[in-house]
Design an enzyme around this catalytic site. Structure first.
Site, mmCIF file in Angstrom:
data_model
loop_
_atom_site.group_PDB
_atom_site.id
_atom_site.type_symbol
_atom_site.label_atom_id
_atom_site.label_comp_id
_atom_site.label_asym_id
_atom_site.label_seq_id
_atom_site.Cartn_x
_atom_site.Cartn_y
_atom_site.Cartn_z
ATOM 1 N N ASP A 96 -3.814 6.081 6.078
ATOM 2 C CA ASP A 96 -4.259 7.390 6.559
ATOM 3 C C ASP A 96 -5.254 7.152 7.697
ATOM 4 O OD1 ASP A 96 -4.717 10.147 6.578
ATOM 5 O OD2 ASP A 96 -6.130 10.088 4.931
ATOM 6 N N PHE A 102 -1.399 16.599 3.119
ATOM 7 C CA PHE A 102 -1.704 15.790 1.940
ATOM 8 C C PHE A 102 -0.448 15.687 1.080
ATOM 9 C CE2 PHE A 102 -3.534 14.487 -2.045
ATOM 10 C CZ PHE A 102 -4.423 13.510 -1.603
ATOM 11 N N ARG A 147 1.543 11.400 -9.683
ATOM 12 C CA ARG A 147 2.008 10.061 -9.293
ATOM 13 C C ARG A 147 3.428 9.811 -9.788
ATOM 14 N NH1 ARG A 147 -2.524 7.161 -7.554
ATOM 15 N NH2 ARG A 147 -4.466 7.615 -8.612
ATOM 16 N N GLU A 182 0.849 -1.197 0.000
ATOM 17 C CA GLU A 182 0.000 0.000 0.000
ATOM 18 C C GLU A 182 0.888 1.252 0.000
ATOM 19 O OE1 GLU A 182 -2.526 1.544 -0.615
ATOM 20 O OE2 GLU A 182 -4.117 1.222 0.852
ATOM 21 N N ASP A 183 0.378 2.332 -0.545
ATOM 22 C CA ASP A 183 1.152 3.578 -0.554
ATOM 23 C C ASP A 183 1.145 4.270 0.805
ATOM 24 O OD1 ASP A 183 -1.543 4.190 -0.768
ATOM 25 O OD2 ASP A 183 -1.336 5.570 -2.446
#
Ligand code: IMP
Length: 183
Positions: A102, A151, A164, A98-99
């Site tokens: 959060d 963010f 990206r 996963e990136d």
């Protein structure tokens, strides 16, 4: 660096070093096994591409697409499987790639859904975590970096589909988040 970035939080050299460390850990922990790396689209793609080359074991990859965010920057709490795995994971050693974790809502849903398919093991490898935003506890066995409650974009992470492809991870200028400009 794109002019849309306010600052770089994690330069590409630091990411590459960390990914190699994580790859070495995975290699050690799964020795003798053939893990299935499950990439969560689309943010995890860049990380998966580098991580899998740092894993010195026979391994396989598969992809899942899950919606948790729209075009904005806050969690909707709504999680849907948009694309499911091709592989049957029963009895497999599965590592979710996963990136960023959060709120944790996405992974919480995903781990429950995958555990129901009876894998031999299920662990999470996330490049980033934003612990201050967590709504549900998630056990991330392999973790790259902690980031503050901002963010972030780059290295697979997007804002409204863009950024990206940036090699570094950084924070966008406030006016960009307001106006939705592209790099
Ligand atoms: P969670 O369900 O709130 O943990 O959200 C996880 C997903 O939200 C990640 O896989 C990302 O796709 C997206 N996300 C959360 N924070 C960020 C961020 O700072 N930048 C880009 N995407 C983010």
């Amino acid at each position: 660096m794109t002019p849309d970035l306010e600052k770089v939080l994690i330069p590409s050299e630091d990411i590459q070093l960390k990914v190699r460390e994580l790859g070495a850990e995975v290699t050690r922990d799964y020795a003798g096994e053939r893990p299935l790396l499950v990439c969560i689209l689309r943010g995890g793609v860049v990380f998966l591409g580098d991580l899998m080359r740092a894993v010195d074991l026979p391994c396989e990859i598969d992809f899942m697409d899950i919606s948790s965010y729209g075009a904005g920057t806050s969690s909707s709490g709504v999680v849907r499987i948009l694309k499911d795995l091709e592989e049957d994971i029963t009895g497999r050693h599965v590592l979710i790639v996963e990136d960023i974790v959060d709120t944790g809502l996405t992974l919480s849903y995903l781990t429950r859904a995958l555990l129901a398919r009876k894998p031999a093991s299920l662990e999470v490898c996330s490049l980033l975590t934003k612990p201050s935003r967590r709504k549900v506890e998630i056990n991330v066995k392999y973790l790259g970096f902690e980031v503050p409650d901002e963010f972030v974009v780059g290295y697979g992470l997007d804002y409204a589909g863009a950024y990206r492809n940036l090699p570094d991870i950084g924070v966008l200028k406030p006016e960009v988040i307001g106006g939705g400009a592209q790099a």
